[in-house]
Scaffold this motif. Structure first.
Motif, PDB file in Angstrom:
ATOM      1  N   VAL A 132       0.837  -1.203   0.000  1.00  0.00           N
ATOM      2  CA  VAL A 132       0.000   0.000   0.000  1.00  0.00           C
ATOM      3  C   VAL A 132       0.870   1.250   0.000  1.00  0.00           C
ATOM      4  O   VAL A 132       0.614   2.207  -0.738  1.00  0.00           O
ATOM      5  CB  VAL A 132      -0.955   0.000   1.208  1.00  0.00           C
ATOM      6  N   GLN A 133       1.925   1.242   0.824  1.00  0.00           N
ATOM      7  CA  GLN A 133       2.834   2.387   0.856  1.00  0.00           C
ATOM      8  C   GLN A 133       3.594   2.513  -0.461  1.00  0.00           C
ATOM      9  O   GLN A 133       3.843   3.626  -0.948  1.00  0.00           O
ATOM     10  CB  GLN A 133       3.817   2.248   2.017  1.00  0.00           C
ATOM     11  N   TYR A 134       3.950   1.374  -1.048  1.00  0.00           N
ATOM     12  CA  TYR A 134       4.653   1.403  -2.336  1.00  0.00           C
ATOM     13  C   TYR A 134       3.788   2.069  -3.398  1.00  0.00           C
ATOM     14  O   TYR A 134       4.270   2.905  -4.176  1.00  0.00           O
ATOM     15  CB  TYR A 134       5.015  -0.018  -2.777  1.00  0.00           C
ATOM     16  N   LEU A 135       2.506   1.715  -3.443  1.00  0.00           N
ATOM     17  CA  LEU A 135       1.600   2.314  -4.419  1.00  0.00           C
ATOM     18  C   LEU A 135       1.423   3.810  -4.166  1.00  0.00           C
ATOM     19  O   LEU A 135       1.330   4.607  -5.103  1.00  0.00           O
ATOM     20  CB  LEU A 135       0.245   1.607  -4.384  1.00  0.00           C
ATOM     21  N   GLU A 136       1.377   4.183  -2.891  1.00  0.00           N
ATOM     22  CA  GLU A 136       1.267   5.613  -2.558  1.00  0.00           C
ATOM     23  C   GLU A 136       2.508   6.355  -3.050  1.00  0.00           C
ATOM     24  O   GLU A 136       2.401   7.441  -3.632  1.00  0.00           O
ATOM     25  CB  GLU A 136       1.091   5.785  -1.053  1.00  0.00           C
ATOM     26  N   ASN A 137       3.687   5.773  -2.822  1.00  0.00           N
ATOM     27  CA  ASN A 137       4.926   6.386  -3.307  1.00  0.00           C
ATOM     28  C   ASN A 137       4.923   6.498  -4.832  1.00  0.00           C
ATOM     29  O   ASN A 137       5.389   7.491  -5.401  1.00  0.00           O
ATOM     30  CB  ASN A 137       6.132   5.560  -2.856  1.00  0.00           C
ATOM     31  N   PHE A 138       4.391   5.464  -5.491  1.00  0.00           N
ATOM     32  CA  PHE A 138       4.304   5.437  -6.953  1.00  0.00           C
ATOM     33  C   PHE A 138       3.484   6.619  -7.467  1.00  0.00           C
ATOM     34  O   PHE A 138       3.871   7.308  -8.413  1.00  0.00           O
ATOM     35  CB  PHE A 138       3.678   4.112  -7.395  1.00  0.00           C
ATOM     36  N   ARG A 139       2.346   6.859  -6.830  1.00  0.00           N
ATOM     37  CA  ARG A 139       1.490   7.973  -7.249  1.00  0.00           C
ATOM     38  C   ARG A 139       2.188   9.316  -7.038  1.00  0.00           C
ATOM     39  O   ARG A 139       2.155  10.192  -7.906  1.00  0.00           O
ATOM     40  CB  ARG A 139       0.174   7.953  -6.462  1.00  0.00           C
ATOM     41  N   ILE A 140       2.774   9.472  -5.868  1.00  0.00           N
ATOM     42  CA  ILE A 140       3.415  10.745  -5.524  1.00  0.00           C
ATOM     43  C   ILE A 140       4.557  11.055  -6.498  1.00  0.00           C
ATOM     44  O   ILE A 140       4.705  12.188  -6.968  1.00  0.00           O
ATOM     45  CB  ILE A 140       3.923  10.707  -4.075  1.00  0.00           C
ATOM     46  N   LYS A 141       5.339  10.039  -6.837  1.00  0.00           N
ATOM     47  CA  LYS A 141       6.504  10.246  -7.701  1.00  0.00           C
ATOM     48  C   LYS A 141       6.108  10.539  -9.151  1.00  0.00           C
ATOM     49  O   LYS A 141       6.878  11.154  -9.891  1.00  0.00           O
ATOM     50  CB  LYS A 141       7.406   9.016  -7.646  1.00  0.00           C
ATOM     51  N   ARG A 142       4.938  10.094  -9.561  1.00  0.00           N
ATOM     52  CA  ARG A 142       4.536  10.253 -10.960  1.00  0.00           C
ATOM     53  C   ARG A 142       3.527  11.370 -11.193  1.00  0.00           C
ATOM     54  O   ARG A 142       3.165  11.654 -12.330  1.00  0.00           O
ATOM     55  CB  ARG A 142       4.004   8.915 -11.498  1.00  0.00           C
ATOM     56  N   ALA A 143       3.073  11.986 -10.134  1.00  0.00           N
ATOM     57  CA  ALA A 143       2.143  13.103 -10.291  1.00  0.00           C
ATOM     58  C   ALA A 143       2.878  14.343 -10.787  1.00  0.00           C
ATOM     59  O   ALA A 143       4.042  14.576 -10.444  1.00  0.00           O
ATOM     60  CB  ALA A 143       1.453  13.394  -8.966  1.00  0.00           C
ATOM     61  N   ASP A 144       2.193  15.130 -11.610  1.00  0.00           N
ATOM     62  CA  ASP A 144       2.760  16.388 -12.090  1.00  0.00           C
ATOM     63  C   ASP A 144       2.458  17.536 -11.137  1.00  0.00           C
ATOM     64  O   ASP A 144       3.131  18.562 -11.175  1.00  0.00           O
ATOM     65  CB  ASP A 144       2.186  16.699 -13.477  1.00  0.00           C
ATOM     66  N   HIS A 145       1.443  17.359 -10.321  1.00  0.00           N
ATOM     67  CA  HIS A 145       1.133  18.347  -9.290  1.00  0.00           C
ATOM     68  C   HIS A 145       0.466  17.631  -8.127  1.00  0.00           C
ATOM     69  O   HIS A 145      -0.421  16.806  -8.328  1.00  0.00           O
ATOM     70  CB  HIS A 145       0.197  19.435  -9.832  1.00  0.00           C
ATOM     71  N   LEU A 146       0.916  17.949  -6.922  1.00  0.00           N
ATOM     72  CA  LEU A 146       0.358  17.346  -5.709  1.00  0.00           C
ATOM     73  C   LEU A 146      -0.486  18.373  -4.969  1.00  0.00           C
ATOM     74  O   LEU A 146      -0.070  19.529  -4.805  1.00  0.00           O
ATOM     75  CB  LEU A 146       1.478  16.849  -4.795  1.00  0.00           C
ATOM     76  N   ILE A 147      -1.663  17.944  -4.547  1.00  0.00           N
ATOM     77  CA  ILE A 147      -2.509  18.771  -3.693  1.00  0.00           C
ATOM     78  C   ILE A 147      -2.505  18.170  -2.295  1.00  0.00           C
ATOM     79  O   ILE A 147      -2.765  16.972  -2.137  1.00  0.00           O
ATOM     80  CB  ILE A 147      -3.954  18.841  -4.221  1.00  0.00           C
ATOM     81  N   PHE A 148      -2.180  18.970  -1.290  1.00  0.00           N
ATOM     82  CA  PHE A 148      -2.177  18.517   0.100  1.00  0.00           C
ATOM     83  C   PHE A 148      -3.324  19.189   0.844  1.00  0.00           C
ATOM     84  O   PHE A 148      -3.752  20.287   0.493  1.00  0.00           O
ATOM     85  CB  PHE A 148      -0.851  18.857   0.780  1.00  0.00           C
ATOM     86  N   LEU A 149      -3.803  18.508   1.879  1.00  0.00           N
ATOM     87  CA  LEU A 149      -4.883  19.064   2.693  1.00  0.00           C
ATOM     88  C   LEU A 149      -4.341  19.889   3.855  1.00  0.00           C
ATOM     89  O   LEU A 149      -5.070  20.711   4.415  1.00  0.00           O
ATOM     90  CB  LEU A 149      -5.776  17.940   3.211  1.00  0.00           C
ATOM     91  N   THR A 150      -3.078  19.648   4.230  1.00  0.00           N
ATOM     92  CA  THR A 150      -2.444  20.432   5.296  1.00  0.00           C
ATOM     93  C   THR A 150      -0.976  20.679   4.949  1.00  0.00           C
ATOM     94  O   THR A 150      -0.361  19.907   4.202  1.00  0.00           O
ATOM     95  CB  THR A 150      -2.494  19.707   6.664  1.00  0.00           C
TER      96      THR A 150
END
Length: 358
Positions: A132-150
């Protein structure tokens, strides 16, 4: 031009809990016709209010997850492929899901932007597996823009990955539009509510100990949520348990009939429960951990450290001081937790990739 007719694909394949609700909350802020919303046919949330919503079959449990992932997902993805290539110029992921992997890979191959909202980023202790953490890292590394809630999570991710990626902090909006609150049940008791999925880091055992030792008269504690670990419900006379998946109607009823909402978290990044509490106008007790202080001002709830002494004092104060509860309710009723005009404009620009005409 053909490109001007392309839309954003919002991928929301979760079946339950707060994730689909968050996606619907985002979708209702966007101009109709500027996006398509893809959901799960097994979702407990109805997206029929959106003309541009369509659903695919996902799964209902662990067994069907594996079978559907092997057979059903590839088949549906291939059938959707022409539409995905032709109709969309960017992908928005309002949260992570096991099935978003092929969509991410396709949009990367097509060199089309991917925007991802990071809720936790680094999983809480006892939540999820290494995969699950690996998939989360995968998304974060491949996103062109990240939106955070905090800002807390934004800094945590930047420290963890040590890389610069365009990012924005856009907090939870109000969820009130999705709930129909029933009439409040009258009772002489003061009702304290813990709401949400029961994880180890959320401090439910701490809350039970503090409540038991407080010996508050004419007071009832309600623990409502689905445990994700072997949680042992302590048998206490003034405690009610609803240890199950909570439907939208059940959540609305619990919020409506509560007098106080407690978040006794031992750690935290952000919480959709705070947004629910604001929507319901509930006075809250919150631990000063992670990104929670970014969601409420200092005077908008009782802030405590995550220990039994502080929690007992806060429970006693909140239960015995009706005037304080009334003041906090008033603050919640005036709190504009929905996105500001600037935040809404930024959200639209990021997700849609263009300045909306209306």
């Amino acid at each position: 031009m053909a490109g001007s007719k392309q839309k954003t694909l919002i991928l929301s394949l979760a079946r339950r809990n707060s994730q689909p609700l968050y996606a619907l909350n985002i979708a209702r802020k966007l101009p109709e016709g500027s996006f398509d919303l893809m959901t799960s046919k097994q979702s407990t949330y109805d997206c029929n209010r959106f003309k541009n919503c369509f659903s695919i079959y996902t799964y209902t449990n662990t067994r069907t997850f594996f079978l559907s992932s092997i057979f059903l997902l590839p088949l549906q993805f291939i059938m959707l492929l022409p539409k995905l290539v032709r109709s969309y110029d960017r992908l928005y992921l309002p949260y992570g899901h096991f099935w978003d992997l092929p969509f991410i890979l396709l949009f990367k191959i097509l060199r089309k932007p991917i925007i991802y909202t990071v809720h936790d980023g680094i999983l809480h202790q006892g939540e999820g597996h290494t995969a699950v953490q690996y998939l989360e890292n995968f998304r974060i590394k491949r996103a062109d823009h990240l939106i955070f809630l905090t800002h807390f999570v934004e800094q945590e991710i930047k420290n963890q990955f040590n890389r610069s990626v365009p990012s924005s902090v856009i907090p939870h909006g109000s969820l009130v539009a999705h709930f129909d609150f029933p009439p409040k049940l009258e009772t002489d008791e003061t009702r304290i509510l813990f709401l949400g999925r029961i994880s180890r880091y959320k401090g439910v055992e701490l809350l039970l100990e503090a409540f038991e030792e407080s010996q508050l008269p004419n007071t009832r504690l309600i623990i409502a949520g689905e445990p994700i670990y072997p949680f042992k419900a302590k048998e206490l006379k003034a405690v009610d348990y609803h240890l199950e998946y909570l439907s939208e109607a059940k959540i609305a009823a619990l919020l409506q009939n509560a007098d106080i909402l407690v978040l006794p978290y031992l750690e935290g990044t952000q919480s959709g429960v705070v947004s629910l509490g604001i929507s319901a106008g509930l006075p809250m007790i919150c631990t000063r951990v992670g990104g929670l202080p970014e969601q409420l001002e200092e005077e908008e709830c009782i802030w405590i450290e995550p220990n039994k002494k502080d929690l007992k004092e806060a429970l006693k104060t909140m239960v015995t001081d009706a005037e304080l509860r009334a003041k906090l309710r008033e603050k919640m009723s005036f709190k504009n937790q929905d996105l500001s005009k600037n935040q809404l404009a930024e959200l639209k620009h990021l997700i849609l990739g263009r300045t909306p005409s209306h």
